[in-house]
Design an enzyme around this catalytic site. Structure first.
Site, PDB file in Angstrom:
ATOM      1  N   GLU A   6       3.153   5.890  -7.322  1.00  0.00           N
ATOM      2  CA  GLU A   6       3.259   6.338  -5.846  1.00  0.00           C
ATOM      3  C   GLU A   6       2.294   5.680  -5.142  1.00  0.00           C
ATOM      4  O   GLU A   6       0.960   5.931  -5.478  1.00  0.00           O
ATOM      5  CB  GLU A   6       2.905   7.956  -5.720  1.00  0.00           C
ATOM      6  CG  GLU A   6       3.381   8.093  -4.327  1.00  0.00           C
ATOM      7  CD  GLU A   6       2.640   9.284  -3.793  1.00  0.00           C
ATOM      8  OE1 GLU A   6       2.154   9.160  -2.610  1.00  0.00           O
ATOM      9  OE2 GLU A   6       2.141  10.320  -4.499  1.00  0.00           O
ATOM     10  N   LEU A   7       2.385   4.525  -4.413  1.00  0.00           N
ATOM     11  CA  LEU A   7       1.428   3.621  -3.847  1.00  0.00           C
ATOM     12  C   LEU A   7       1.341   3.873  -2.217  1.00  0.00           C
ATOM     13  O   LEU A   7       1.433   5.268  -1.867  1.00  0.00           O
ATOM     14  CB  LEU A   7       1.945   2.469  -4.122  1.00  0.00           C
ATOM     15  CG  LEU A   7       2.172   1.959  -5.528  1.00  0.00           C
ATOM     16  CD1 LEU A   7       2.566   0.520  -5.795  1.00  0.00           C
ATOM     17  CD2 LEU A   7       0.919   2.416  -6.334  1.00  0.00           C
TER      18      LEU A   7
END
Length: 489
Positions: free
Chosen positions: A258-259
């Site tokens: 999850e960026l």
């Protein structure tokens, strides 16, 4: 500020938790932990290297077969006990978060509650682990599809929600039957170490849950690249995600990343303006704007832009910024580096022609002479290519752009490398029905502010990541699948 006499933060940070015991094995030095509100050093933790990674992964690998064979309901009860321990120690945990991360104590209490809820919800899934029996083309044969744990999971958490992210990853990974090595971010390591204390308190078996501390390029890289690691789950920046992607490539690691995010906040001419303003302020400035799903850029229908911005600026101006233990609306930024980054982005926006509607900026005066403070700042962009509309800010700064209609707003929203979250405020049923197909984002907030729920699915598209977390879909990601052709002829 926080009365640290009631919490021995020095002792908490002294050792890491590996194989059911506390030690400094594999440390190459120490990392200082400061209080973002004061800049004062409050603790130091071991700076782990390859040796610490090897010890933690070896412990997790040794514990993996026994934990996988433990009945799922027992694994669920163990994680439920951990959730209860988090709730029982909620105030202490919240104070630790405020001390090392800087968020207001009320928001820290909310984060602790979220950590417990992530754990508890994952535990409730223990009896819902299932497979399938599929009809075969052959006589006297069945096709059995089973779920198995991956084995050893490495979890890397970000500094903005160190406790909630640990619970979000640890709960489903452990209930699925994996063992875990958690690396707390170097800026907020105490939250993970406190969770390890609670895991020890409730009696999780040795090696099932391990917590280590260090830097991403050294300890993190060693954890990701090790052949002992079966799955990596990480929340953090796009840059860090790319590094992990590269480090895991040689061994074909399973990755869940999850960026970054650059969430558009679209307000149409028929929207409930008061509700939209309230949601936009909350979604931008909670946790000092340090949330991946934050309102990062606003697209306002020209017919309501003046009214919206007038109310938005007034409500933003009224936000309080103070000692986080006094529970203001905003606390400090996490670090001086982050303050400088946000200030540079505002300067770039102004150079591109953005107009300042509310000048906040870095604060170094009076009560803010120490620590890492940045006051809320509001701008209006004239160009859709402004850096403030293009690049992730991750701070208490927002810019708005006027648009002529829904289609233009959607096109601008989608013209981003990021695809995590998006917001839409409208009373038009047709627009609301079109939105899920039109907006290319993994998570939509329609006529509401941000805040995902544990039974949902938190996922990013494009450069916002791979995989996802939460709910049944997130839980399923911690299992590998096996197909068995069973013949009895």
């Amino acid at each position: 500020m926080l009365d640290e006499r009631n919490i021995d933060l020095i002792a908490l940070g002294r050792e890491v938790f590996v194989n059911g015991s506390w030690s400094q094995e594999g440390a190459t030095g120490s990392l200082l932990v400061d209080n973002p509100a004061t800049g004062e050093v409050i603790s130091e933790t071991p700076d782990g290297g390859a040796g610490m990674a090897e010890a933690a992964l070896a412990a997790a690998r040794a514990a993996a077969p026994g934990w996988a064979m433990t009945p799922a309901i027992e694994r669920g009860r163990a994680v439920q006990a951990l959730a209860k321990a988090v709730r029982d120690n909620a105030e202490t945990y919240a104070r630790i978060i405020t001390a090392e991360q800087g968020k207001p104590i009320g928001q820290a209490r909310g984060e602790v509650a979220a950590c417990a809820e992530f754990l508890s919800h994952a535990a409730s899934g223990a009896r819902r682990i299932s497979g399938d029996i599929v009809a075969s083309d052959n006589r006297n044969e069945e096709i059995h599809i089973r779920r198995h744990p991956y084995g050893v999971v490495v979890a890397l958490t970000a500094w903005n929600y160190p406790a909630a992210l640990a619970g979000r990853k640890a709960g489903p990974a452990l209930v699925a039957g994996n063992t875990l090595v958690l690396m707390s971010h170097e800026l907020t390591p105490l939250s993970g170490l406190f969770l390890a204390r609670l895991a020890e308190q409730v009696g999780l078996p040795a090696g099932v849950f391990n917590v280590v501390t260090g830097r991403g390029p050294t300890l993190g890289a060693a954890l990701v690249s090790s052949p002992e690691t079966d799955l990596v789950t990480m929340t953090g920046s796009l840059r860090a995600g790319r590094d992990i992607y590269a480090a895991g490539a040689a061994d074909l690691k399973v990755l869940r990343l999850e960026l970054g995010g650059k969430a558009p906040f679209i307000v149409m001419e028929d929207a409930d303006i008061d509700a939209a303003v309230d949601a936009a302020v909350a979604a931008r400035f909670t946790n000092c704007g340090q949330i991946c799903t934050c309102n990062e850029r606003m697209y306002l229908h020209r017919a309501i832009a003046d009214s919206f911005l007038e109310r938005f600026v007034a409500k933003t101006r009224a936000l309080t910024m103070d000692d986080p233990m006094q529970n203001p609306d905003l606390g400090p930024k996490i670090s001086a580096v982050e303050v400088d980054k946000v200030a540079a982005m505002v300067a770039a926006g102004r150079a591109a022609g953005d107009e300042v509607l509310l000048a906040g900026g870095p604060r170094h005066d009076g009560a803010f002479a120490q620590g890492h403070w940045y006051a809320p700042t509001v701008l209006e962009s004239r160009d859709a290519q402004s850096p403030l509309l293009r690049d992730e800010i991750f701070g208490p700064v927002i810019s708005a752009l006027r648009v002529d209609g829904f289609d233009e707003a959607v096109a601008l929203a989608n013209a981003s490398r990021f695809g995590l979250s998006a917001y839409l405020f409208t009373e038009d049923r047709h627009r609301l029905m079109r939105a899920p197909a039109a907006l290319k984002f993994g998570e939509l907030y329609l006529n509401r502010s941000n805040g995902e729920q544990v039974q949902g699915f938190h996922t990013g598209w494009r450069h916002s990541g791979l995989g996802g977390e939460d709910g049944a879909y997130g839980f399923d990601g911690y299992f590998r699948k096996q197909t068995a052709y069973s013949t009895w002829a």
